[in-house]
Design a protein around this motif. Structure first.
Motif, PDB file in Angstrom:
ATOM      1  N   ARG A  19      62.719  56.837 -17.866  1.00  7.60           N
ATOM      2  CA  ARG A  19      61.573  57.053 -16.696  1.00  7.60           C
ATOM      3  C   ARG A  19      59.636  56.562 -17.769  1.00  7.60           C
ATOM      4  O   ARG A  19      59.074  56.736 -16.790  1.00  7.60           O
ATOM      5  CB  ARG A  19      61.029  58.073 -16.257  1.00  7.60           C
ATOM      6  N   PHE A  20      60.110  55.944 -18.571  1.00 11.44           N
ATOM      7  CA  PHE A  20      58.505  55.658 -19.820  1.00 11.44           C
ATOM      8  C   PHE A  20      59.051  54.672 -20.653  1.00 11.44           C
ATOM      9  O   PHE A  20      60.554  54.740 -21.060  1.00 11.44           O
ATOM     10  CB  PHE A  20      57.984  56.884 -20.299  1.00 11.44           C
ATOM     11  N   ASP A  21      58.347  53.881 -20.740  1.00 15.73           N
ATOM     12  CA  ASP A  21      58.705  52.639 -21.178  1.00 15.73           C
ATOM     13  C   ASP A  21      58.174  53.174 -22.902  1.00 15.73           C
ATOM     14  O   ASP A  21      56.780  52.849 -22.753  1.00 15.73           O
ATOM     15  CB  ASP A  21      57.679  51.779 -21.509  1.00 15.73           C
ATOM     16  N   PRO A  22      58.869  52.999 -23.961  1.00 18.73           N
ATOM     17  CA  PRO A  22      58.548  53.708 -24.743  1.00 18.73           C
ATOM     18  C   PRO A  22      57.869  52.820 -25.991  1.00 18.73           C
ATOM     19  O   PRO A  22      57.099  53.510 -26.456  1.00 18.73           O
ATOM     20  CB  PRO A  22      60.592  53.332 -26.043  1.00 18.73           C
ATOM     21  N   THR A  23      57.700  50.972 -25.910  1.00 21.91           N
ATOM     22  CA  THR A  23      56.356  50.918 -26.762  1.00 21.91           C
ATOM     23  C   THR A  23      55.534  50.788 -25.839  1.00 21.91           C
ATOM     24  O   THR A  23      54.603  51.125 -26.628  1.00 21.91           O
ATOM     25  CB  THR A  23      57.126  48.967 -25.772  1.00 21.91           C
ATOM     26  N   GLY A  24      55.543  51.151 -24.597  1.00 24.05           N
ATOM     27  CA  GLY A  24      54.139  51.548 -23.433  1.00 24.05           C
ATOM     28  C   GLY A  24      53.710  52.901 -24.689  1.00 24.05           C
ATOM     29  O   GLY A  24      52.050  53.164 -24.379  1.00 24.05           O
ATOM     30  N   LEU A  25      54.360  53.753 -24.824  1.00 18.00           N
ATOM     31  CA  LEU A  25      54.235  55.042 -25.356  1.00 18.00           C
ATOM     32  C   LEU A  25      53.396  54.969 -26.444  1.00 18.00           C
ATOM     33  O   LEU A  25      52.581  55.713 -26.480  1.00 18.00           O
ATOM     34  CB  LEU A  25      55.844  56.212 -25.239  1.00 18.00           C
ATOM     35  N   LEU A  26      54.568  54.439 -27.307  1.00 14.81           N
ATOM     36  CA  LEU A  26      53.965  53.929 -29.202  1.00 14.81           C
ATOM     37  C   LEU A  26      52.763  53.138 -28.909  1.00 14.81           C
ATOM     38  O   LEU A  26      51.903  53.828 -29.447  1.00 14.81           O
ATOM     39  CB  LEU A  26      55.367  53.150 -29.708  1.00 14.81           C
ATOM     40  N   THR A  27      52.385  52.463 -28.340  1.00 13.04           N
ATOM     41  CA  THR A  27      51.131  51.855 -28.097  1.00 13.04           C
ATOM     42  C   THR A  27      50.373  52.357 -27.647  1.00 13.04           C
ATOM     43  O   THR A  27      48.871  52.685 -28.118  1.00 13.04           O
ATOM     44  CB  THR A  27      51.103  50.582 -26.931  1.00 13.04           C
ATOM     45  N   MET A  28      49.975  52.894 -26.342  1.00 11.43           N
ATOM     46  CA  MET A  28      49.147  54.839 -25.930  1.00 11.43           C
ATOM     47  C   MET A  28      49.413  55.182 -27.484  1.00 11.43           C
ATOM     48  O   MET A  28      47.762  55.810 -28.112  1.00 11.43           O
ATOM     49  CB  MET A  28      49.703  55.648 -25.074  1.00 11.43           C
ATOM     50  N   ALA A  29      50.243  55.860 -27.947  1.00 11.44           N
ATOM     51  CA  ALA A  29      50.187  56.848 -28.986  1.00 11.44           C
ATOM     52  C   ALA A  29      49.105  56.403 -30.213  1.00 11.44           C
ATOM     53  O   ALA A  29      48.595  57.036 -30.937  1.00 11.44           O
ATOM     54  CB  ALA A  29      51.583  57.507 -29.181  1.00 11.44           C
ATOM     55  N   ASP A  30      48.906  55.698 -30.497  1.00 17.18           N
ATOM     56  CA  ASP A  30      48.713  54.442 -31.072  1.00 17.18           C
ATOM     57  C   ASP A  30      47.041  54.503 -31.573  1.00 17.18           C
ATOM     58  O   ASP A  30      46.121  55.005 -31.934  1.00 17.18           O
ATOM     59  CB  ASP A  30      48.650  53.185 -31.745  1.00 17.18           C
ATOM     60  N   ARG A  31      46.908  53.365 -29.914  1.00 16.56           N
ATOM     61  CA  ARG A  31      46.238  53.943 -29.391  1.00 16.56           C
ATOM     62  C   ARG A  31      44.619  54.580 -29.272  1.00 16.56           C
ATOM     63  O   ARG A  31      43.391  54.873 -29.898  1.00 16.56           O
ATOM     64  CB  ARG A  31      45.205  52.765 -28.145  1.00 16.56           C
ATOM     65  N   TYR A  32      45.092  55.837 -28.464  1.00 16.78           N
ATOM     66  CA  TYR A  32      44.318  57.308 -28.104  1.00 16.78           C
ATOM     67  C   TYR A  32      44.936  58.350 -28.891  1.00 16.78           C
ATOM     68  O   TYR A  32      44.360  59.378 -28.144  1.00 16.78           O
ATOM     69  CB  TYR A  32      44.307  57.173 -26.930  1.00 16.78           C
ATOM     70  N   GLY A  33      45.658  58.098 -29.433  1.00 14.78           N
ATOM     71  CA  GLY A  33      46.300  59.203 -29.774  1.00 14.78           C
ATOM     72  C   GLY A  33      45.970  59.736 -31.733  1.00 14.78           C
ATOM     73  O   GLY A  33      45.491  59.318 -32.307  1.00 14.78           O
ATOM     74  N   THR A  34      46.441  60.731 -31.855  1.00 13.53           N
ATOM     75  CA  THR A  34      46.013  61.898 -33.308  1.00 13.53           C
ATOM     76  C   THR A  34      46.929  61.174 -34.779  1.00 13.53           C
ATOM     77  O   THR A  34      48.220  60.598 -33.536  1.00 13.53           O
ATOM     78  CB  THR A  34      45.847  63.040 -34.215  1.00 13.53           C
ATOM     79  N   ARG A  35      47.174  60.774 -35.461  1.00 13.63           N
ATOM     80  CA  ARG A  35      48.249  60.907 -36.292  1.00 13.63           C
ATOM     81  C   ARG A  35      49.373  61.682 -35.690  1.00 13.63           C
ATOM     82  O   ARG A  35      50.613  60.766 -35.620  1.00 13.63           O
ATOM     83  CB  ARG A  35      47.982  60.143 -37.565  1.00 13.63           C
ATOM     84  N   ALA A  36      48.683  62.706 -35.295  1.00 14.75           N
ATOM     85  CA  ALA A  36      49.827  63.938 -35.481  1.00 14.75           C
ATOM     86  C   ALA A  36      50.961  63.561 -34.147  1.00 14.75           C
ATOM     87  O   ALA A  36      52.610  63.932 -34.180  1.00 14.75           O
ATOM     88  CB  ALA A  36      49.335  65.327 -35.270  1.00 14.75           C
ATOM     89  N   THR A  37      50.211  62.982 -33.174  1.00 19.73           N
ATOM     90  CA  THR A  37      50.623  62.368 -31.662  1.00 19.73           C
ATOM     91  C   THR A  37      51.595  61.634 -31.719  1.00 19.73           C
ATOM     92  O   THR A  37      52.456  61.436 -31.854  1.00 19.73           O
ATOM     93  CB  THR A  37      49.546  62.468 -30.791  1.00 19.73           C
ATOM     94  N   LEU A  38      50.525  60.325 -32.848  1.00 15.95           N
ATOM     95  CA  LEU A  38      51.537  59.586 -33.232  1.00 15.95           C
ATOM     96  C   LEU A  38      53.111  59.274 -33.533  1.00 15.95           C
ATOM     97  O   LEU A  38      54.029  59.056 -33.298  1.00 15.95           O
ATOM     98  CB  LEU A  38      51.092  57.961 -33.523  1.00 15.95           C
ATOM     99  N   ARG A  39      52.911  60.743 -34.751  1.00 14.22           N
ATOM    100  CA  ARG A  39      54.146  60.965 -35.131  1.00 14.22           C
ATOM    101  C   ARG A  39      55.322  61.478 -34.641  1.00 14.22           C
ATOM    102  O   ARG A  39      56.532  60.830 -34.276  1.00 14.22           O
ATOM    103  CB  ARG A  39      54.194  61.852 -36.320  1.00 14.22           C
ATOM    104  N   SER A  40      55.055  62.647 -33.618  1.00 14.48           N
ATOM    105  CA  SER A  40      55.717  63.316 -32.945  1.00 14.48           C
ATOM    106  C   SER A  40      55.979  61.729 -31.821  1.00 14.48           C
ATOM    107  O   SER A  40      57.625  62.457 -31.305  1.00 14.48           O
ATOM    108  CB  SER A  40      54.983  63.698 -31.842  1.00 14.48           C
ATOM    109  N   ILE A  41      55.429  61.076 -30.733  1.00 14.30           N
ATOM    110  CA  ILE A  41      56.481  60.316 -30.360  1.00 14.30           C
ATOM    111  C   ILE A  41      57.135  59.427 -30.742  1.00 14.30           C
ATOM    112  O   ILE A  41      58.238  59.414 -30.058  1.00 14.30           O
ATOM    113  CB  ILE A  41      54.617  59.754 -29.639  1.00 14.30           C
ATOM    114  N   SER A  42      56.510  58.816 -32.523  1.00 14.13           N
ATOM    115  CA  SER A  42      57.383  57.856 -32.820  1.00 14.13           C
ATOM    116  C   SER A  42      58.778  59.038 -33.274  1.00 14.13           C
ATOM    117  O   SER A  42      60.068  57.970 -32.654  1.00 14.13           O
ATOM    118  CB  SER A  42      57.224  57.538 -33.979  1.00 14.13           C
ATOM    119  N   GLN A  43      58.727  60.099 -33.308  1.00 14.11           N
ATOM    120  CA  GLN A  43      60.369  61.022 -33.542  1.00 14.11           C
ATOM    121  C   GLN A  43      60.907  60.958 -31.818  1.00 14.11           C
ATOM    122  O   GLN A  43      62.191  60.665 -32.271  1.00 14.11           O
ATOM    123  CB  GLN A  43      60.174  61.972 -34.075  1.00 14.11           C
ATOM    124  N   ALA A  44      59.689  61.460 -30.614  1.00 14.40           N
ATOM    125  CA  ALA A  44      60.614  61.542 -29.309  1.00 14.40           C
ATOM    126  C   ALA A  44      61.266  59.724 -29.363  1.00 14.40           C
ATOM    127  O   ALA A  44      62.360  60.216 -28.298  1.00 14.40           O
ATOM    128  CB  ALA A  44      59.890  61.613 -28.930  1.00 14.40           C
TER     129      ALA A  44
END
Length: 195
Positions: free
Chosen positions: A159-184
């Motif tokens: 339902r979501f694009d993993p690459t797009g999700l990682l890109t958005m987390a990297d650009r607009y999220g905190t480090r903790a959010t990026l880490r969590s998204i990467s694990q997800a």
């Protein structure tokens, strides 16, 4: 004074009336008295849109364009987060708006807006709203772990694009959010896809 031609549904700042007069505040007062404008807040007015039920109020988009003087903004918050299908049922007392100009709570035309000056993409994709939801997990009555479990399921269902999700987390999220998204993303990938 030139003939004033107001666009129905548009929101005007007092200074927008300067094209018709050398005294915009006086013109604004006159147009309010005549019913051609409705006062929304100090220095902000709407040209009513006629409808069969009487004058219709301006849309949130028109309000925000006028208030922020056409600077970029994005409306986010519970309505967008709940639509992601991640099990959240968030409710906010006001509309959450990210923009490049102002921060604070504002009452415009009887509606409440919470404005924040933060970075956001020009045309936000659903993946950006996922990151935004995680950044605001404390405000949605759910914890980040529950949201991330739902994100893993949604990723597995594509339902979501993993690459797009990682890109958005990297650009607009905190480090903790990026880490969590990467694990997800890693947790959602099947053994077949990892080969």
């Amino acid at each position: 004074m030139n003939a004033v031609r107001l666009e129905p549904g548009r929101v005007y700042r007092t200074r927008d009336l300067a094209r018709w007069t050398s005294n915009p505040p006086r013109l604004a007062r006159q147009l309010v008295r005549e019913g051609a404008l409705t006062r929304l807040s100090r220095g902000l007015f709407a040209s009513p849109t006629p409808s069969r039920f009487g004058p219709a109020p301006p849309t949130d988009t028109a309000l925000l364009r006028g208030f922020l003087h056409n600077s970029p903004f994005v409306v986010t918050g519970p309505e967008r987060w709940n639509a992601l299908g991640l099990g959240t049922t968030a409710v906010f007392p006001s509309t959450l708006v990210y923009n490049t100009k102002r921060s604070g709570r504002f009452r415009l035309g009887g509606r409440s807006f919470t404005l924040r000056r933060v970075a956001f993409p020009k045309n936000p994709a659903p993946e950006w709203f996922v990151v935004d939801l995680l950044e605001n997990a404390a405000h949605v009555g759910s914890d980040a772990a529950t949201i991330l479990a739902a994100v893993r399921v949604a990723l597995a269902q594509r339902r979501f694009d993993p690459t797009g999700l990682l890109t958005m987390a990297d650009r607009y999220g905190t480090r903790a959010t990026l880490r969590s998204i990467s694990q997800a993303v890693k947790g959602a990938s099947s053994p077949e896809r990892d080969r």
